[in-house]
Motif scaffolding. Structure first.
Motif, PDB file in Angstrom:
ATOM      1  N   CYS A   1       0.834  -1.266   0.007  1.00  0.00           N
ATOM      2  CA  CYS A   1      -0.157  -0.001   0.023  1.00  0.00           C
ATOM      3  C   CYS A   1       0.840   1.390  -0.108  1.00  0.00           C
TER       4      CYS A   1
ATOM      5  N   GLU B   1      -7.631   3.296   4.413  1.00  0.00           N
ATOM      6  CA  GLU B   1      -8.241   2.075   5.032  1.00  0.00           C
ATOM      7  C   GLU B   1      -8.313   2.412   6.679  1.00  0.00           C
TER       8      GLU B   1
ATOM      9  N   CYS C   1     -16.906  -0.532  -0.409  1.00  0.00           N
ATOM     10  CA  CYS C   1     -15.998  -0.175  -1.623  1.00  0.00           C
ATOM     11  C   CYS C   1     -16.470   1.345  -2.045  1.00  0.00           C
TER      12      CYS C   1
ATOM     13  N   PHE D   1      -6.320   3.737  -7.342  1.00  0.00           N
ATOM     14  CA  PHE D   1      -7.043   2.816  -6.229  1.00  0.00           C
ATOM     15  C   PHE D   1      -8.494   2.255  -6.886  1.00  0.00           C
TER      16      PHE D   1
ATOM     17  N   TRP E   1      -9.556  -6.210  -3.408  1.00  0.00           N
ATOM     18  CA  TRP E   1      -9.041  -5.502  -2.120  1.00  0.00           C
ATOM     19  C   TRP E   1      -9.879  -5.493  -0.961  1.00  0.00           C
TER      20      TRP E   1
END
Length: 102
Positions: A30, A38, A61, A92, A98
């Protein structure tokens, strides 16, 4: 033995990391923006759970992508022209893969 020596060489870098509460695995996958996204997403999810909201994968999401875009805009100083020329490493996609890793 190489794993131990690698850890010892990266000792200061590892100590400097600030993982989110509950994170047990630290990896180089990341960027700092994604790590911050996150962390903020975990806080948002906990807030939604306290309120009693139902949270689906799709909602998580979408929120992850929105937070990422906000962080990216802030880190680029709000200059849309600059953010479009950034490398693809700052992109991203809140994909199923993910989500499962998250």
């Amino acid at each position: 033995m190489s794993t131990i020596s690698t850890i010892l060489k990266q000792k200061e870098t590892i100590k400097a990391l600030k993982p989110s509460k509950g994170i047990t695995i630290i990896s180089k996958r990341c960027s700092p923006i994604i790590e911050e996204m996150e962390r903020l997403l975990l806080i948002w999810i906990k807030d939604r759970e306290i309120v009693g909201d139902t949270i689906t994968e799709t909602v998580i999401c979408k929120k992850a992508h929105a937070i990422f875009m906000d962080l990216k805009e802030v880190s680029s100083g709000g200059d849309a022209g600059e953010s479009s020329t950034k490398s693809s490493s700052d992109d991203f996609k809140a994909s199923r893969g993910w989500f499962e890793k998250f």
